[in-house]
Design an enzyme around this catalytic site. Structure first.
Site, PDB file in Angstrom:
ATOM      1  N   ASP A 227       0.806  -1.226   0.000  1.00  0.00           N
ATOM      2  CA  ASP A 227       0.000   0.000   0.000  1.00  0.00           C
ATOM      3  C   ASP A 227       0.837   1.273   0.000  1.00  0.00           C
ATOM      4  O   ASP A 227       0.464   2.288   0.575  1.00  0.00           O
ATOM      5  CB  ASP A 227      -0.981  -0.004   1.192  1.00  0.00           C
ATOM      6  CG  ASP A 227      -1.799  -1.281   1.205  1.00  0.00           C
ATOM      7  OD1 ASP A 227      -2.312  -1.656   0.139  1.00  0.00           O
ATOM      8  OD2 ASP A 227      -1.888  -1.931   2.264  1.00  0.00           O
TER       9      ASP A 227
ATOM     10  N   LYS B 144       2.014   1.761  -5.282  1.00  0.00           N
ATOM     11  CA  LYS B 144       2.703   1.194  -6.458  1.00  0.00           C
ATOM     12  C   LYS B 144       1.878   1.354  -7.728  1.00  0.00           C
ATOM     13  O   LYS B 144       2.414   1.648  -8.791  1.00  0.00           O
ATOM     14  CB  LYS B 144       3.003  -0.293  -6.240  1.00  0.00           C
ATOM     15  CG  LYS B 144       4.025  -0.558  -5.162  1.00  0.00           C
ATOM     16  CD  LYS B 144       4.234  -2.047  -4.952  1.00  0.00           C
ATOM     17  CE  LYS B 144       3.036  -2.743  -4.357  1.00  0.00           C
ATOM     18  NZ  LYS B 144       2.710  -2.341  -2.974  1.00  0.00           N
ATOM     19  N   GLY B 145       0.548   1.138  -7.598  1.00  0.00           N
ATOM     20  CA  GLY B 145      -0.311   1.227  -8.780  1.00  0.00           C
ATOM     21  C   GLY B 145      -0.200   2.584  -9.440  1.00  0.00           C
ATOM     22  O   GLY B 145      -0.022   2.693 -10.652  1.00  0.00           O
TER      23      GLY B 145
ATOM     24  N   ALA C  95      -3.388  -8.510  -3.757  1.00  0.00           N
ATOM     25  CA  ALA C  95      -2.981  -7.130  -4.047  1.00  0.00           C
ATOM     26  C   ALA C  95      -4.193  -6.285  -4.428  1.00  0.00           C
ATOM     27  O   ALA C  95      -5.212  -6.805  -4.874  1.00  0.00           O
ATOM     28  CB  ALA C  95      -1.971  -7.123  -5.188  1.00  0.00           C
ATOM     29  N   GLY C  96      -4.071  -4.994  -4.228  1.00  0.00           N
ATOM     30  CA  GLY C  96      -5.110  -4.077  -4.685  1.00  0.00           C
ATOM     31  C   GLY C  96      -4.441  -2.794  -5.132  1.00  0.00           C
ATOM     32  O   GLY C  96      -3.915  -2.056  -4.320  1.00  0.00           O
ATOM     33  N   HIS C  97      -4.395  -2.573  -6.433  1.00  0.00           N
ATOM     34  CA  HIS C  97      -3.731  -1.380  -6.952  1.00  0.00           C
ATOM     35  C   HIS C  97      -4.783  -0.374  -7.402  1.00  0.00           C
ATOM     36  O   HIS C  97      -5.583  -0.645  -8.293  1.00  0.00           O
ATOM     37  CB  HIS C  97      -2.799  -1.754  -8.117  1.00  0.00           C
ATOM     38  CG  HIS C  97      -1.623  -2.577  -7.672  1.00  0.00           C
ATOM     39  ND1 HIS C  97      -0.779  -3.217  -8.535  1.00  0.00           N
ATOM     40  CD2 HIS C  97      -1.149  -2.837  -6.434  1.00  0.00           C
ATOM     41  CE1 HIS C  97       0.165  -3.840  -7.836  1.00  0.00           C
ATOM     42  NE2 HIS C  97      -0.047  -3.624  -6.562  1.00  0.00           N
TER      43      HIS C  97
ATOM     44  N   THR D 276      -5.512 -11.758   3.518  1.00  0.00           N
ATOM     45  CA  THR D 276      -6.560 -11.112   2.732  1.00  0.00           C
ATOM     46  C   THR D 276      -7.658 -12.110   2.334  1.00  0.00           C
ATOM     47  O   THR D 276      -8.605 -11.738   1.658  1.00  0.00           O
ATOM     48  CB  THR D 276      -5.968 -10.507   1.451  1.00  0.00           C
ATOM     49  OG1 THR D 276      -5.350 -11.565   0.697  1.00  0.00           O
ATOM     50  CG2 THR D 276      -4.927  -9.449   1.765  1.00  0.00           C
TER      51      THR D 276
ATOM     52  N   ARG E  73       3.968 -29.634  -4.603  1.00  0.00           N
ATOM     53  CA  ARG E  73       3.899 -30.241  -5.943  1.00  0.00           C
ATOM     54  C   ARG E  73       2.603 -30.979  -6.193  1.00  0.00           C
ATOM     55  O   ARG E  73       2.565 -32.016  -6.840  1.00  0.00           O
ATOM     56  CB  ARG E  73       5.129 -31.145  -6.182  1.00  0.00           C
ATOM     57  CG  ARG E  73       6.402 -30.309  -6.287  1.00  0.00           C
ATOM     58  CD  ARG E  73       7.622 -31.097  -5.985  1.00  0.00           C
ATOM     59  NE  ARG E  73       7.606 -31.531  -4.596  1.00  0.00           N
ATOM     60  CZ  ARG E  73       8.448 -32.428  -4.086  1.00  0.00           C
ATOM     61  NH1 ARG E  73       9.361 -32.980  -4.852  1.00  0.00           N
ATOM     62  NH2 ARG E  73       8.376 -32.748  -2.812  1.00  0.00           N
TER      63      ARG E  73
ATOM     64  N   GLN F  43       2.469  -6.204  -2.895  1.00  0.00           N
ATOM     65  CA  GLN F  43       2.835  -6.129  -1.475  1.00  0.00           C
ATOM     66  C   GLN F  43       4.119  -5.294  -1.330  1.00  0.00           C
ATOM     67  O   GLN F  43       4.396  -4.475  -2.181  1.00  0.00           O
ATOM     68  CB  GLN F  43       2.992  -7.526  -0.854  1.00  0.00           C
ATOM     69  CG  GLN F  43       1.675  -8.283  -0.712  1.00  0.00           C
ATOM     70  CD  GLN F  43       1.243  -8.967  -1.986  1.00  0.00           C
ATOM     71  OE1 GLN F  43       2.015  -9.644  -2.634  1.00  0.00           O
ATOM     72  NE2 GLN F  43      -0.016  -8.825  -2.359  1.00  0.00           N
TER      73      GLN F  43
ATOM     74  N   THR G 212      -8.396  -4.204  -0.997  1.00  0.00           N
ATOM     75  CA  THR G 212      -8.919  -5.551  -1.252  1.00  0.00           C
ATOM     76  C   THR G 212      -9.936  -5.958  -0.198  1.00  0.00           C
ATOM     77  O   THR G 212     -10.937  -6.590  -0.497  1.00  0.00           O
ATOM     78  CB  THR G 212      -7.750  -6.578  -1.291  1.00  0.00           C
ATOM     79  OG1 THR G 212      -6.841  -6.162  -2.309  1.00  0.00           O
ATOM     80  CG2 THR G 212      -8.233  -7.980  -1.590  1.00  0.00           C
TER      81      THR G 212
HETATM   82  P1  IMP Z   1      -1.956 -12.968   2.293  1.00  0.00           P
HETATM   83  O1  IMP Z   1      -0.986 -12.455   1.279  1.00  0.00           O
HETATM   84  O2  IMP Z   1      -3.384 -12.752   1.899  1.00  0.00           O
HETATM   85  O3  IMP Z   1      -1.665 -14.389   2.683  1.00  0.00           O
HETATM   86  O4  IMP Z   1      -1.759 -12.106   3.624  1.00  0.00           O
HETATM   87  C1  IMP Z   1      -0.573 -12.165   4.393  1.00  0.00           C
HETATM   88  C2  IMP Z   1      -0.259 -10.798   5.013  1.00  0.00           C
HETATM   89  O5  IMP Z   1       0.100  -9.891   3.957  1.00  0.00           O
HETATM   90  C3  IMP Z   1      -1.447 -10.146   5.731  1.00  0.00           C
HETATM   91  O6  IMP Z   1      -0.933  -9.380   6.802  1.00  0.00           O
HETATM   92  C4  IMP Z   1      -2.038  -9.253   4.652  1.00  0.00           C
HETATM   93  O7  IMP Z   1      -2.778  -8.175   5.187  1.00  0.00           O
HETATM   94  C5  IMP Z   1      -0.773  -8.775   3.962  1.00  0.00           C
HETATM   95  N1  IMP Z   1      -1.017  -8.374   2.570  1.00  0.00           N
HETATM   96  C6  IMP Z   1      -1.182  -9.191   1.508  1.00  0.00           C
HETATM   97  N2  IMP Z   1      -1.359  -8.477   0.385  1.00  0.00           N
HETATM   98  C7  IMP Z   1      -1.294  -7.183   0.744  1.00  0.00           C
HETATM   99  C8  IMP Z   1      -1.377  -5.956   0.006  1.00  0.00           C
HETATM  100  O8  IMP Z   1      -1.530  -5.911  -1.209  1.00  0.00           O
HETATM  101  N3  IMP Z   1      -1.251  -4.805   0.752  1.00  0.00           N
HETATM  102  C9  IMP Z   1      -1.051  -4.812   2.077  1.00  0.00           C
HETATM  103  N4  IMP Z   1      -0.952  -5.941   2.800  1.00  0.00           N
HETATM  104  C10 IMP Z   1      -1.074  -7.116   2.133  1.00  0.00           C
HETATM  105 MG    MG Z   2      -2.793  -2.374  -1.839  1.00  0.00          MG
END
Ligand code: IMP
Ligand code: MG
Length: 331
Positions: free
Chosen positions: A14, A17-18, A44-46, A127, A141, A178, A251
């Site tokens: 966050d 990056k987007g 991810a959320g851009h 997420t 695998r 991330q 997200t």
């Molecule tokens: P996961 O990637 O959904 O397994 O989440 C693992 C950790 O990474 C958690 O603390 C999420 O909130 C964090 N996380 C995953 N993707 C993002 C992102 O795009 N932005 C911020 N935090 C993220």
């Molecule tokens: Mg984000």
């Protein structure tokens, strides 16, 4: 010829990056032939504003908004149903996805069972997009890959054929998801994501280090984190930053926990990734809050104003060119 520029998050995701990837695509004005997503998936959320219209992408690389061929690499995991929904949504807003989006045949797939399992997570604060279970099955695998899913067939490519076989110039912008401190190996395990968020993650998609050119790092003048860990400090300003900065997950909608900029971690992240050029976004947020604190050598520094803050950050990162941005829609 292959040239790869990389744009990665230097904190905990966050960082904006987007916006930066979109701006780099626009600024480069036709230079890039590809934008590559090299890690992560629907977690991810851009958020990108293009000509005043808001777009939120999760799996599709931000380059799609600039009409650039956009590749989801084998370091990513793909949720086929969600991807097609995202593609249709972009198409409905006039974005050409079907001709521009490509997926490595060997990217792994998020299955409904992964979503069910991730939905039960309470320890990491994921997420809930099935990322961890999908990567686990990849390494055990027993996973399924994009090539096993009929609906993805029209998009499939082989990375070597796409980038190495042709006698053409490929100029790639690799877009991280991330941030470096959520990296599976470098972050605060187990409060991390399941993929490689740093520059090394780009090469794992099938590229030689020889092609790496510019390494862009993206940061904010404060820290945010979403997840199960208690992270936020006790300063009453953090609530104000959350509100002013709209620090809620793109997200998941979850409130992001706030802290002052951690310059110790930023120094490490820029060094370990060879960052040459850093964008520090969201200066407008701190300007509105008007408190210029940061964490350095494990102490809170209270700087007088924005000028001193910038000076201090620049002096601490002498090898990095820093561009400060206080404009939500561009540089
Ligand atoms: P996961 O990637 O959904 O397994 O989440 C693992 C950790 O990474 C958690 O603390 C999420 O909130 C964090 N996380 C995953 N993707 C993002 C992102 O795009 N932005 C911020 N935090 C993220
Ligand atoms: Mg984000």
């Amino acid at each position: 010829m292959i040239n790869i520029d990389v744009a990665i998050g230097l904190q905990l995701g966050d960082e904006g990056k987007g916006k930066i990837v979109h701006a780099l695509c626009q600024r480069a004005n036709g230079y890039y032939t590809h934008v590559l997503r090299f890690n992560g998936g629907g977690n991810a959320g851009h958020t990108i504003y293009r000509d005043g219209v808001k777009f939120v992408t999760h799996q599709i690389p931000s380059g799609i908004l600039s009409g650039i061929r956009s590749v989801i690499g084998p370091g990513c995991v793909v949720n086929p149903d969600k991807l097609l929904i995202e593609a249709r949504d972009l198409e409905s807003k006039g974005i050409d996805v079907s001709n521009k989006l490509r997926i490595a045949y060997n990217a792994h797939v998020v299955l409904p069972s992964h979503l069910e399992e991730d939905a039960k997570d309470t320890t990491i604060g994921t997420t809930k997009t099935g990322n961890g279970p999908a990567y686990r099955d990849k390494y055990t695998r027993i996973g399924k890959r994009a090539e096993d899913i009929d609906s993805l067939k029209p998009f499939l490519i082989d990375m070597h054929t796409e980038f190495y076989d042709k006698h053409s110039n490929n100029r790639i912008l690799a877009e991280g998801a991330q941030g470096f401190w959520l990296d599976i190996d470098q972050g605060n395990y187990p409060y991390v994501t399941s993929s490689h968020c740093g520059v090394g993650g780009v090469l794992l998609n099938g590229f030689s280090h020889k092609h790496l050119q510019m390494i862009y790092g993206i940061a904010k003048p404060y820290e945010t984190y979403v997840g199960a860990l208690k992270y936020e400090g006790s300063d009453p300003m953090f609530e104000k930053i959350r509100q002013v900065g709209k620090e809620f997950g793109a997200t998941t909608g979850r409130p992001r926990q706030i802290n002052w900029l951690n310059l110790d971690l930023l120094e490490k992240a820029t060094a370990m990734n060879g960052v040459q050029y850093m964008f520090m976004n969201k200066m407008d947020i701190l300007r509105e809050v008007d408190v210029w604190k940061l964490n350095h050598h494990s102490e809170i520094m209270d700087l007088k104003n924005e000028t001193d803050f910038k000076k201090y950050v620049k002096a601490s990162l002498p090898e990095v060119f820093i561009e400060f941005s206080g404009n939500p829609n561009g540089f």
